[in-house]
Design an enzyme around this catalytic site. Structure first.
Site, PDB file in Angstrom:
ATOM      1  N   TYR A 146      -6.440   6.491   4.082  1.00 51.82           N
ATOM      2  CA  TYR A 146      -6.606   5.474   3.049  1.00 51.82           C
ATOM      3  C   TYR A 146      -5.796   4.214   3.392  1.00 51.82           C
ATOM      4  O   TYR A 146      -6.315   3.096   3.373  1.00 51.82           O
ATOM      5  CB  TYR A 146      -6.189   5.983   1.658  1.00 51.82           C
ATOM      6  N   CYS A 168     -18.574  -4.367 -18.085  1.00 53.76           N
ATOM      7  CA  CYS A 168     -18.793  -3.998 -16.688  1.00 53.76           C
ATOM      8  C   CYS A 168     -19.915  -4.825 -16.046  1.00 53.76           C
ATOM      9  O   CYS A 168     -20.979  -4.981 -16.644  1.00 53.76           O
ATOM     10  CB  CYS A 168     -19.129  -2.509 -16.617  1.00 53.76           C
ATOM     11  N   CYS A 181     -26.032   1.389 -14.007  1.00 55.34           N
ATOM     12  CA  CYS A 181     -25.095   2.510 -13.808  1.00 55.34           C
ATOM     13  C   CYS A 181     -25.793   3.819 -14.192  1.00 55.34           C
ATOM     14  O   CYS A 181     -26.283   3.968 -15.312  1.00 55.34           O
ATOM     15  CB  CYS A 181     -23.862   2.297 -14.678  1.00 55.34           C
ATOM     16  N   GLU A 214       0.836  -1.210   0.000  1.00 59.18           N
ATOM     17  CA  GLU A 214       0.000   0.000   0.000  1.00 59.18           C
ATOM     18  C   GLU A 214       0.870   1.259   0.000  1.00 59.18           C
ATOM     19  O   GLU A 214       0.534   2.241  -0.650  1.00 59.18           O
ATOM     20  CB  GLU A 214      -0.954  -0.008   1.199  1.00 59.18           C
ATOM     21  N   CYS A 233     -13.653   0.651 -15.414  1.00 58.72           N
ATOM     22  CA  CYS A 233     -14.237   2.001 -15.368  1.00 58.72           C
ATOM     23  C   CYS A 233     -13.092   3.014 -15.267  1.00 58.72           C
ATOM     24  O   CYS A 233     -12.973   3.759 -14.296  1.00 58.72           O
ATOM     25  CB  CYS A 233     -15.190   2.115 -14.181  1.00 58.72           C
ATOM     26  N   ASP A 250     -10.217   4.900  -2.805  1.00 58.63           N
ATOM     27  CA  ASP A 250      -9.116   5.524  -3.546  1.00 58.63           C
ATOM     28  C   ASP A 250      -9.706   6.266  -4.758  1.00 58.63           C
ATOM     29  O   ASP A 250     -10.927   6.342  -4.922  1.00 58.63           O
ATOM     30  CB  ASP A 250      -8.062   4.485  -3.957  1.00 58.63           C
ATOM     31  N   CYS A 280     -17.685  -0.136 -20.758  1.00 57.90           N
ATOM     32  CA  CYS A 280     -18.986  -0.452 -20.175  1.00 57.90           C
ATOM     33  C   CYS A 280     -19.501  -1.818 -20.628  1.00 57.90           C
ATOM     34  O   CYS A 280     -20.255  -2.464 -19.903  1.00 57.90           O
ATOM     35  CB  CYS A 280     -19.988   0.647 -20.510  1.00 57.90           C
TER      36      CYS A 280
HETATM   37  S1  SF4 Z   1     -21.218   0.914 -16.789  1.00 57.36           S
HETATM   38 FE1  SF4 Z   1     -20.806   2.640 -15.400  1.00 57.36          FE
HETATM   39  S2  SF4 Z   1     -19.557   1.755 -13.764  1.00 57.36           S
HETATM   40 FE2  SF4 Z   1     -19.466   0.338 -15.500  1.00 57.36          FE
HETATM   41  S3  SF4 Z   1     -17.648   0.960 -16.712  1.00 57.36           S
HETATM   42 FE3  SF4 Z   1     -19.418   2.029 -17.583  1.00 57.36          FE
HETATM   43  S4  SF4 Z   1     -19.419   4.008 -16.528  1.00 57.36           S
HETATM   44 FE4  SF4 Z   1     -18.141   2.622 -15.290  1.00 57.36          FE
END
Ligand code: SF4
Length: 292
Positions: free
Chosen positions: A118, A200, A205, A35, A190, A136, A197
């Site tokens: 943190y 993801c 989102c 860290e 992200c 973070d 996306c």
């Molecule tokens: S869907 Fe939302 S959380 Fe996922 S990568 Fe895209 S912007 Fe980021």
């Protein structure tokens, strides 16, 4: 927004990077070292240094027994070398005051040299599996997008940021995995410039649903390194690290000929930070290495 813990965790199991400080059996001290190193340095540069470091100095007491100069030298080109000095001081305090065991609670961790909110939370979470929010830059960006529908996070606010993440943490003993997954998502999917996306695991989102509204305020300027005082400090430390004996001012001067005032300023700052010592005969050495 919905960050379904099971979706995020199964994505993490499939997709996470194989980073050695996440392996079972890695000690809290070795996680703390990672860290410190990762605070301002990318993973790829930390990997070889951390790997050598934990073999050479596997415990706080082993690190404390090393000289400050050896620690600075082993830090190599990770940058921001004050972290190395603080890590050495941190090791000394843990060895002396905590029985060579890294504390497991956030408040005690935050009393250690170089350990801020943190890092204390990251160690409590990843080393001791406590359900504390760990926030973070990457996590702040994911939350800003997925929860608040904003392209970027607002200015940091510990209370708000911790509350945002605490509200997402699952309660069934896997909060530490969830936190690691959220950080990994921000680091690899992200991302700031080009979120993927399509890969993801977050459903619902908010930023995506709103059609990706642009960031408010002026565009951020990319940080530069070339020509900064940081670069000059790094060049001067390179000279000291590469020489087993103290060096002359002339040896340091050739490391940066572009701007002598900037070079003088960088050297004075290294002296003021206690990373470099000026000897009575006018030569310079890494701190603690004056006798070589
Ligand atoms: S869907 Fe939302 S959380 Fe996922 S990568 Fe895209 S912007 Fe980021």
């Amino acid at each position: 927004m919905i960050v379904a813990a099971e979706d995020l965790l199964s994505w993490y199991e499939r997709s996470r990077r194989d980073l050695p400080w996440r392996d079972p059996g890695v000690s809290p001290w070795q996680i703390l070292v990672s860290e410190f190193m990762l605070q301002q340095t990318p993973v790829a540069r930390v990997l070889p240094i951390w790997t050598e470091w934990v073999v050479r100095w596997p415990t706080p007491s082993a690190t404390a027994a090393a000289s400050a100069a050896d620690v600075l030298r082993a830090w190599g080109k990770l940058g921001y070398p004050r972290r190395a000095k603080r890590l050495h001081e941190c090791a000394t305090v843990i060895a002396r005051d905590h029985g060579d065991v890294v504390p497991d609670d956030v408040d005690t961790l935050m009393t250690l040299p170089g350990v801020g909110s943190y890092t204390a939370r990251a160690v409590a979470c990843f080393a001791y599996h406590q359900p504390v929010p760990v926030v973070d830059t990457n996590v702040r960006r994911v939350v800003a997008r997925a929860v608040h529908g904003r392209a970027d996070a607002r200015a940091p606010s510990a209370a708000r940021d911790h509350a945002d993440v605490a509200a997402l943490l699952p309660e069934n003993g896997v909060a530490h995995h969830f936190s690691a997954a959220l950080m990994e998502l921000g680091a690899t999917v992200c991302t700031a410039r080009a979120p993927k996306c399509g890969l993801c695991p977050v459903t619902g989102c908010r930023w995506r649903e709103l059609g990706y509204p642009p960031a408010e305020g002026p565009a951020r300027r990319a940080q530069t390194y070339a020509g900064t005082d940081r670069q000059v400090r790094g060049r001067l430390l390179d000279v000291l690290r590469d020489n087993a004996s103290p060096v002359t001012r002339a040896q340091l001067d050739v490391a940066w000929l572009t701007d002598t005032a900037q070079r003088d300023r960088a050297l004075e700052s290294l002296l003021a930070d206690g990373l470099v010592t000026r000897m009575p005969d006018g030569r310079y050495a890494l701190v603690g290495e004056e006798d070589r």
